[in-house]
Design an enzyme around this catalytic site. Structure first.
Site, mmCIF file in Angstrom:
data_model
loop_
_atom_site.group_PDB
_atom_site.id
_atom_site.type_symbol
_atom_site.label_atom_id
_atom_site.label_comp_id
_atom_site.label_asym_id
_atom_site.label_seq_id
_atom_site.Cartn_x
_atom_site.Cartn_y
_atom_site.Cartn_z
ATOM 1 N N TYR A 32 6.798 -8.259 12.432
ATOM 2 C CA TYR A 32 7.743 -7.885 13.472
ATOM 3 C C TYR A 32 8.185 -9.084 14.313
ATOM 4 O O TYR A 32 8.274 -9.009 15.540
ATOM 5 C CB TYR A 32 7.151 -6.791 14.376
ATOM 6 C CG TYR A 32 6.712 -5.584 13.586
ATOM 7 C CD1 TYR A 32 7.648 -4.778 12.946
ATOM 8 C CD2 TYR A 32 5.360 -5.267 13.450
ATOM 9 C CE1 TYR A 32 7.251 -3.677 12.193
ATOM 10 C CE2 TYR A 32 4.958 -4.176 12.696
ATOM 11 C CZ TYR A 32 5.905 -3.384 12.073
ATOM 12 O OH TYR A 32 5.519 -2.304 11.327
ATOM 13 N N TYR A 159 4.390 7.944 13.485
ATOM 14 C CA TYR A 159 4.369 6.692 12.719
ATOM 15 C C TYR A 159 3.345 6.849 11.602
ATOM 16 O O TYR A 159 2.198 7.243 11.844
ATOM 17 C CB TYR A 159 3.987 5.501 13.608
ATOM 18 C CG TYR A 159 3.830 4.219 12.815
ATOM 19 C CD1 TYR A 159 4.942 3.448 12.482
ATOM 20 C CD2 TYR A 159 2.576 3.799 12.375
ATOM 21 C CE1 TYR A 159 4.805 2.288 11.739
ATOM 22 C CE2 TYR A 159 2.435 2.640 11.624
ATOM 23 C CZ TYR A 159 3.544 1.889 11.317
ATOM 24 O OH TYR A 159 3.412 0.750 10.565
ATOM 25 N N ASP A 260 -2.846 12.460 9.244
ATOM 26 C CA ASP A 260 -2.939 11.003 9.141
ATOM 27 C C ASP A 260 -3.936 10.528 10.183
ATOM 28 O O ASP A 260 -3.612 10.377 11.358
ATOM 29 C CB ASP A 260 -1.550 10.413 9.368
ATOM 30 C CG ASP A 260 -1.534 8.893 9.352
ATOM 31 O OD1 ASP A 260 -2.623 8.279 9.343
ATOM 32 O OD2 ASP A 260 -0.431 8.322 9.373
ATOM 33 N N LYS A 289 -7.918 1.732 8.377
ATOM 34 C CA LYS A 289 -8.187 0.883 9.535
ATOM 35 C C LYS A 289 -9.676 0.637 9.760
ATOM 36 O O LYS A 289 -10.238 -0.322 9.260
ATOM 37 C CB LYS A 289 -7.509 1.448 10.788
ATOM 38 C CG LYS A 289 -5.994 1.237 10.807
ATOM 39 C CD LYS A 289 -5.424 1.500 12.170
ATOM 40 C CE LYS A 289 -3.909 1.362 12.199
ATOM 41 N NZ LYS A 289 -3.426 -0.002 11.961
#
Length: 437
Positions: A32, A159, A260, A289
């Site tokens: 980003y 997201y 998720d 993660k």
């Protein structure tokens, strides 16, 4: 041959002519960021516990757990040893036609720890890939049942990752992926829940999703959402009853439910999995993660035997996905050690302590005129501003104050390692407060 060697030597000479930081700025494309105007980077030499150490000697308290993954802290002796022991045996073998103890043990642990009846484990490379796998499972499930359901119902401000299928169920208007609109498959987006986690439940909150599901359920393969906490799409924390209502609607209308848990799994919200706040179990669950304690990339997609068997009863006769590094032994060994630390450790008390301290400190930050709202749950603290931050100046402010916090847009948030101490957490929050002055 001469030309190849010459080019290689030229590259080496260029690299040695400047510092690593100069080379990084000229050639390394960070996430980003723009190559036209790269953001400053801070070189890290090593990490220990909750601290990152910069090459210039400065010590920073890490408020991000390296994007929410390093829950046990850095350079943990148990995780280090697990990696070293496995490295002496084998770092990788293909998972096609071969199995090994670290992968079997990891799948056993995941089945034991996850909500019933999730029994089948598909190991994946990263969180985004686990979402891709979940979506493909749902599509192949309905294909095997003789139905061509090609749509997913999801929430605005959600997201789910940066790969294309994951982006397609990420909010197309209010996210970093809006520029891909028109190229990505178009799915169905319901209004995101408005009732906060600690607020009185408002039944009207579920109305939009219920209406869209009723209208389109014969085309919808699954609902996919982040349970209780919407992460990078807005760091929004919503009421568990919303999730219970979604489960009920899916059951009533025969639609699969995908949760998720990539950001929320393994204790981050105060429960081992965030869906436990609602007392529900999904049909498919994505984890990643923190699975390896932040040591290596690894994820998993879990599902029920009924879903898995239906997928495999279809035309293909199997699930059509197979990553090269699926079931990587080194990553699985570290993941086993990380899950063992959770099973035998004091993470619940640690996360509860963090939540209590955030509840005491963040309201003080919320008094700033620049702050729209503050919220917290478990080891998650969020400060929402009225205006986007200036990344260069605010990042420098944080580093100057001895902390590492990485805001985005109008959001300053912290997700520290569970082992963080009270004084260290206080320093993180006060650094946020100072950055607003």
């Amino acid at each position: 041959m001469q030309n190849i060697n010459t080019n290689k030597n030229t590259s080496n000479q260029f690299s040695s002519a400047g510092t690593d930081l100069d080379y990084d700025r000229q050639h390394v494309w960070h996430p980003y960021t723009s190559t036209l105007n790269p953001l400053p980077c801070y070189p890290v030499s090593h990490a220990e516990g909750v601290h990152l150490y910069l090459e210039d000697g400065r010590q920073l308290i890490d408020g991000m757990s390296s994007w929410w993954a390093t829950i046990h802290g850095y350079n943990h002796p148990v995780l280090n040893q697990a990696a070293k022991d496995q490295l002496d045996k084998m770092s990788h073998v293909m998972f096609g036609g071969i199995t090994h103890q670290p992968a079997v043990e990891l799948c056993r642990k995941l089945v034991e720890l996850s909500p019933a009846p999730l029994q089948q484990v598909f190991l994946a490379d990263s969180g985004s890939v686990s979402v891709e796998v979940a979506l493909k499972m749902a599509l192949q499930y309905w294909h095997a049942k003789g139905e061509r359901r090609s749509k997913f119902l999801t929430l605005r401000h959600g997201y789910h990752g940066d790969t294309f299928a994951a982006m397609s169920v990420t909010d197309p208007d209010n996210s970093m992926h809006s520029l891909y609109k028109g190229f990505l498959p178009e799915h169905i987006f319901a209004e995101s829940p408005q009732t906060g986690f600690h607020d009185a439940w408002d039944e009207n909150d579920i109305a939009d999703l219920a209406a869209k599901l009723e209208a389109h359920h014969t085309d919808i393969a699954a609902i996919i959402l982040e349970p209780v906490v919407q992460g990078a799409g807005g760091m929004r924390i919503y009421h568990p009853t919303y999730l219970r209502r979604v489960r009920e609607l899916c059951d009533d209308l025969g639609v699969l439910l995908i949760v998720d848990e990539i950001a929320t799994g393994f204790g981050r919200t105060g429960k081992l999995f965030a869906c436990e706040h609602a007392g529900i179990s999904p049909d498919i669950m994505c984890v990643g993660k923190a699975l390896t304690g932040g040591y290596m990339t690894l994820a998993a997609t879990m599902t029920t035997k009924q879903v898995a068997d239906t997928v495999c009863s279809g035309e293909a006769g199997c699930f059509m996905h197979g990553p090269t590094f699926m079931g990587n032994p080194l990553a699985c060994a570290v993941a086993n050690a990380s899950l063992s630390l959770l099973e035998t450790g004091d993470w619940q008390h640690q996360v509860s302590r963090i939540e209590h301290q955030l509840s005491q400190l963040l309201p003080m930050v919320g008094q700033s005129e620049q702050v729209k709202a503050v919220r917290w749950l478990g080891a998650i603290g969020v400060v929402e501003l009225y205006e986007p931050v200036d990344m260069v100046s605010i990042q420098k402010s944080f580093v100057d104050n001895g902390v590492w916090i990485r805001p985005f847009g109008r959001l300053i948030y912290i997700m520290p390692p569970f082992i963080i101490g009270n004084q260290q957490l206080e320093k993180l929050v006060f650094a946020i407060l100072q950055s607003l002055h």
